[in-house]
Motif scaffolding. Structure first.
Motif, mmCIF file in Angstrom:
data_model
loop_
_atom_site.group_PDB
_atom_site.id
_atom_site.type_symbol
_atom_site.label_atom_id
_atom_site.label_comp_id
_atom_site.label_asym_id
_atom_site.label_seq_id
_atom_site.Cartn_x
_atom_site.Cartn_y
_atom_site.Cartn_z
ATOM 1 N N CYS A 39 -73.241 31.600 -81.973
ATOM 2 C CA CYS A 39 -74.550 32.225 -82.205
ATOM 3 C C CYS A 39 -74.405 33.581 -82.888
ATOM 4 C CB CYS A 39 -75.329 32.380 -80.896
ATOM 5 S SG CYS A 39 -75.578 30.814 -80.035
ATOM 6 N N ILE A 40 -73.525 33.634 -83.885
ATOM 7 C CA ILE A 40 -73.308 34.855 -84.673
ATOM 8 C C ILE A 40 -73.932 34.636 -86.041
ATOM 9 C CG2 ILE A 40 -71.578 36.423 -85.632
ATOM 10 C CD1 ILE A 40 -69.685 35.496 -83.477
ATOM 11 N N LEU A 69 -64.634 37.238 -83.257
ATOM 12 C CA LEU A 69 -64.527 37.604 -81.836
ATOM 13 C C LEU A 69 -65.034 39.013 -81.570
ATOM 14 C CD1 LEU A 69 -61.092 36.002 -80.913
ATOM 15 C CD2 LEU A 69 -63.371 35.068 -80.645
ATOM 16 N N ASP A 70 -64.719 39.974 -82.471
ATOM 17 C CA ASP A 70 -65.174 41.345 -82.241
ATOM 18 C C ASP A 70 -66.693 41.460 -82.329
ATOM 19 O OD1 ASP A 70 -62.636 42.148 -81.859
ATOM 20 O OD2 ASP A 70 -62.343 43.020 -83.829
ATOM 21 N N LYS A 71 -67.345 40.589 -83.093
ATOM 22 C CA LYS A 71 -68.801 40.623 -83.172
ATOM 23 C C LYS A 71 -69.450 39.965 -81.958
ATOM 24 C CE LYS A 71 -69.262 40.732 -88.200
ATOM 25 N NZ LYS A 71 -69.815 40.047 -89.388
ATOM 26 N N HIS A 72 -68.720 39.020 -81.349
ATOM 27 C CA HIS A 72 -69.298 38.289 -80.217
ATOM 28 C C HIS A 72 -68.960 38.929 -78.880
ATOM 29 C CE1 HIS A 72 -71.009 34.905 -78.120
ATOM 30 N NE2 HIS A 72 -69.915 34.806 -77.394
ATOM 31 N N ILE A 73 -67.824 39.596 -78.802
ATOM 32 C CA ILE A 73 -67.350 40.156 -77.533
ATOM 33 C C ILE A 73 -67.193 41.653 -77.705
ATOM 34 C CG2 ILE A 73 -65.503 40.136 -75.837
ATOM 35 C CD1 ILE A 73 -64.851 37.319 -76.760
ATOM 36 N N HIS A 74 -67.756 42.430 -76.806
ATOM 37 C CA HIS A 74 -67.556 43.873 -76.826
ATOM 38 C C HIS A 74 -66.935 44.280 -75.507
ATOM 39 C CE1 HIS A 74 -70.982 44.670 -74.108
ATOM 40 N NE2 HIS A 74 -71.552 43.662 -74.727
ATOM 41 N N GLN A 75 -66.284 45.430 -75.496
ATOM 42 C CA GLN A 75 -65.483 45.840 -74.337
ATOM 43 C C GLN A 75 -65.945 47.204 -73.863
ATOM 44 O OE1 GLN A 75 -61.317 45.831 -75.090
ATOM 45 N NE2 GLN A 75 -60.759 46.023 -72.979
ATOM 46 N N PRO A 76 -66.973 47.298 -73.011
ATOM 47 C CA PRO A 76 -67.419 48.597 -72.519
ATOM 48 C C PRO A 76 -66.492 49.215 -71.510
ATOM 49 C CG PRO A 76 -68.657 46.845 -71.467
ATOM 50 C CD PRO A 76 -67.770 46.182 -72.485
ATOM 51 N N GLY A 77 -65.785 48.395 -70.762
ATOM 52 C CA GLY A 77 -64.876 48.910 -69.745
ATOM 53 C C GLY A 77 -63.561 48.213 -69.819
ATOM 54 N N SER A 78 -63.111 47.714 -68.703
ATOM 55 C CA SER A 78 -61.824 47.019 -68.659
ATOM 56 C C SER A 78 -61.963 45.527 -68.859
ATOM 57 C CB SER A 78 -61.135 47.294 -67.309
ATOM 58 O OG SER A 78 -61.958 46.832 -66.251
ATOM 59 N N CYS A 79 -63.167 44.951 -68.656
ATOM 60 C CA CYS A 79 -63.345 43.511 -68.785
ATOM 61 C C CYS A 79 -64.290 43.232 -69.935
ATOM 62 C CB CYS A 79 -63.870 42.900 -67.494
ATOM 63 S SG CYS A 79 -65.469 43.547 -66.985
ATOM 64 N N LEU A 80 -64.095 42.091 -70.613
ATOM 65 C CA LEU A 80 -64.902 41.712 -71.760
ATOM 66 C C LEU A 80 -66.186 41.055 -71.272
ATOM 67 C CD1 LEU A 80 -62.064 40.277 -73.972
ATOM 68 C CD2 LEU A 80 -63.200 42.462 -74.237
ATOM 69 N N GLN A 81 -67.257 41.292 -72.012
ATOM 70 C CA GLN A 81 -68.542 40.716 -71.654
ATOM 71 C C GLN A 81 -69.113 40.025 -72.870
ATOM 72 O OE1 GLN A 81 -71.000 43.790 -70.174
ATOM 73 N NE2 GLN A 81 -69.833 44.129 -68.338
ATOM 74 N N VAL A 82 -69.946 39.011 -72.613
ATOM 75 C CA VAL A 82 -70.582 38.258 -73.693
ATOM 76 C C VAL A 82 -71.890 38.940 -74.053
ATOM 77 C CG1 VAL A 82 -71.470 36.005 -74.379
ATOM 78 C CG2 VAL A 82 -69.559 36.175 -72.785
ATOM 79 N N GLU A 83 -72.134 39.095 -75.364
ATOM 80 C CA GLU A 83 -73.384 39.695 -75.792
ATOM 81 C C GLU A 83 -74.529 38.743 -75.473
ATOM 82 O OE1 GLU A 83 -72.936 40.567 -79.867
ATOM 83 O OE2 GLU A 83 -71.670 42.314 -79.546
ATOM 84 N N GLU A 84 -75.717 39.309 -75.398
ATOM 85 C CA GLU A 84 -76.876 38.508 -75.061
ATOM 86 C C GLU A 84 -77.157 37.524 -76.186
ATOM 87 O OE1 GLU A 84 -80.083 41.047 -74.183
ATOM 88 O OE2 GLU A 84 -79.177 41.908 -72.397
ATOM 89 N N GLY A 85 -77.518 36.306 -75.856
ATOM 90 C CA GLY A 85 -77.788 35.295 -76.859
ATOM 91 C C GLY A 85 -77.755 33.929 -76.210
#
Length: 636
Positions: free
Chosen positions: A43-44, A77-93
């Motif tokens: 969904c990018i 992958l960098d557009k779909h996954i962002h790293q605010p802390g120590s664990c990766l999260q999926v962007e809303e979509g």
């Protein structure tokens, strides 16, 4: 395991499926199609410009996984996954990981999955896909992907437990021994072939296996801790309704039925929630409640066993939330991996200890053999002494004294041997102390090994940063090569201009040589003209001298003789018109000066014209003309 690692495992299967020649490289056209499909399932928004720019170089050859990885990380992958802390999260979509896995499974199954063509496969194609997902989850984090025998046994036990059957461990060991395990585990295709062989699930229907695989898939992949029917008490109407509950680490959701088409609500779980067992009331038995910060939910199970299972599962979810963990099976897998590492460490330490004990045993046996040799030597010496004593008894007293002396020497040797035994015992005590020191050293080595593992993790992060820097350096190198090509074109253009200038310089040199030749001719003509001018000047000076001489003579002749003057007129008389004669003399002097000026001016002009025109102008006045002018002046 983070989301990026899970996605990369599935993409690795898709990439290797496109590698038909098994050379580790895939054509760029296939990678473009793969990238387009990844954009779609993730969904990018599609970015065809970036895709074309990344693959627009002149090299049309295949690309390796290392060459495709920078584009995969940067644009997908960098557009779909962002790293605010120590664990990766999926962007809303609308991203669904199951769709992503199905895409990669479809690509790799066409090439690698070969079930029984006669339709005798134990698992269906959809169940094979779920087993493939479970394999990826439980596989090791290194490529090519494998699953160690312990994880294989764990997964098969989960499936058999879901079917209420017991796994045949002997049959499993036999299957594992027959499979080639070059890297310490099974590949996913070896695992699927082993399951489809029917040796481990003999006599079980395909529908039961499918239900068990679905249950394990939901539990492990979808993090479903428990699901089933419960009675729930309403908040407003206070009536009891039967709902299908599904428990995940973050929430307890309930639906109208087990198809989960209509969701009725959800209970968000956190570390402040708790679960309690309630006494039977209102005609309901096996009751319990879930308390949150805002509300208490009362529920009833079918029996005591179900209530206990539900309370334990909810407590597990609350514990995971309190510990900040998102998945139970990820935590369990990590613990199993750590236990395997600890077992391997203990096994290595045990082998080392066994080897050390073996060496000590060999040393002890060697010393015992030496001691036996010494004892045998002592017995031989005693026998010799006895024989010698019998012979000496037959001899005289002198030989007897000699025998006594020898006996004393033997006693001293025995004492020395006993002293040596004491030294050997002390040596054994030192060896025991050395063993204790080695055990302490082993503990320190284990601590150093843990530090080394941490250093390797740090090294992996540094390598990742280094790979990113290498990609930037490669981009700068391309720019540098482009500048170099422009510089080479400019050098070629400069060389052409230099040749043209060189040709023009040669032409100008030829013209300069011709001008130098003409200048030499002008210089020769100028010397000749200078000589003519000097001759004319000499003649003019001579004429001036003659004019002055005649002027003096004329002055003398024109000088009037006054009365009483002692001088007399040499010609016999004076002039009556003295004033007109003086005027005539002044006019003659002025005329001579004009003649001199007119004679010198043509000479100067002729020299200049000869220099500028290369000696082509007319020559100066001849000497005869100058003489004529001088004569006219004197006559006047």
């Amino acid at each position: 395991m983070d989301l990026r690692a899970e996605l990369l495992k599935s993409i690795w299967y898709a990439f290797t499926a496109l590698d038909v020649e098994k050379s580790g490289k895939v054509s760029k056209s296939q990678l473009k199609v793969l990238s387009h499909n990844l954009y779609t399932v993730l969904c990018i928004p599609h970015d065809p410009v970036a895709l074309e720019e990344h693959f627009r170089d002149d090299d049309d050859g295949p690309v390796s996984s290392q060459g495709y990885m920078p584009y995969l990380n940067k644009y997908i992958l960098d557009k779909h996954i962002h790293q605010p802390g120590s664990c990766l999260q999926v962007e809303e979509g609308a991203f669904v990981k199951e769709n992503f896995d199905e895409l990669c499974w479809t690509l790799t199954a066409k090439k690698n999955y070969k079930p029984d063509r006669n339709g005798n496969s134990v698992v269906s194609h959809q169940d094979a896909f779920k087993l493939w997902c479970l394999f990826n989850f439980l596989s090791e984090d290194k490529y090519p992907l494998i699953m160690v025998p312990d994880e294989v046994e764990y997964l098969l036990k989960k499936i058999c437990t879901a079917m209420n059957v017991e796994l045949n461990s002997c049959e499993l060991d036999d299957c594992l021994s027959q499979e080639p395990q070059g890297q310490g585990g099974l590949t996913v295709w070896q695992f699927l072939d082993m399951v489809n062989s029917g040796r481990l699930l003999r006599g079980i229907e395909q529908e039961a296996i499918s239900m068990a695989v679905e249950e394990v898939y939901q539990e492990v992949i979808e993090d479903v801790l428990k699901q089933g029917y419960l009675w729930k008490k309403g908040q407003l109407r206070r009536n009891w309704s039967e709902r299908w509950f599904m428990l995940k680490p973050s929430a307890l959701s309930y639906y109208m039925s087990e198809e989960r088409k209509e969701k009725k609500g959800s209970i968000t779980l956190d570390k402040h929630c708790c679960v309690e067992v309630l006494p039977d009331r209102d005609g309901k038995r096996c009751m319990f409640c879930v308390k949150t910060s805002s509300r208490t939910y009362e529920m009833s199970a079918s029996d005591t066993r179900q209530r206990q299972e539900w309370t334990l599962a909810i407590q597990t979810a609350i514990r995971l939330q309190a510990e900040g963990k998102k998945s139970l099976h990820k935590d369990l897998k990590q613990k199993r991996r750590e236990q395997r590492e600890q077992r391997e460490q203990r096994k290595a330490a045990k082998e080392e200890e066994t080897q050390r004990l073996k060496q000590l045993q060999e040393e002890k046996e060697r010393k015992l053999q030496e001691l036996e040799l010494l004892k045998e030597a002592q017995r031989q010496a005693e026998i010799l002494l006895q024989e010698e004593e019998q012979r000496r008894r037959k001899q005289h007293e002198e030989m007897q004294r000699t025998l006594e002396i020898q006996l004393q020497e033997a006693e001293q040797a025995r004492a020395s041997m006993q002293a040596e035994m004491v030294l050997k015992e002390e040596e054994a005590e030192r060896q025991r102390k050395r063993i204790m020191e080695l055990e302490e050293m082993q503990e320190r080595l284990q601590e150093a090994l843990q530090q080394e593992v941490k250093a390797r993790h740090d090294e992996e992060s540094v390598r990742y940063a280094q790979a990113r820097l290498l990609a930037e350096e490669e981009e700068k190198l391309k720019q540098l090569m482009k500048l170099k090509e422009e510089q080479e074109e400019y050098i070629i253009k400069t060389q052409l201009e230099k040749q043209v200038l060189k040709q023009e310089m040669e032409n100008k040199n030829k013209c300069l040589e011709e001008a130098q030749k003409q200048l030499e001719e002008v210089r020769v003509n100028r010397l000749r003209v200078d000589q003519d001018v000097m001759a004319a000047q000499r003649k003019l000076r001579q004429a001036s001298t003659n004019v002055k001489h005649w002027n003096v003579q004329m002055n003398r002749l024109m000088h009037p003789i006054e009365p009483g003057d002692k001088r007399t007129n040499m010609s016999g008389g004076g002039f009556a018109g003295y004033a007109p004669l003086m005027c005539r003399r002044d006019s003659s002097l002025k005329l001579k000066q004009k003649v001199e000026d007119k004679g010198s001016e043509p000479v100067r002009q002729s020299s200049k014209e000869n220099v500028s025109n290369g000696g082509s102008s007319s020559s100066p006045l001849p000497s005869s003309d100058a003489d004529t002018m001088a004569t006219e002046a004197s006559n006047q």
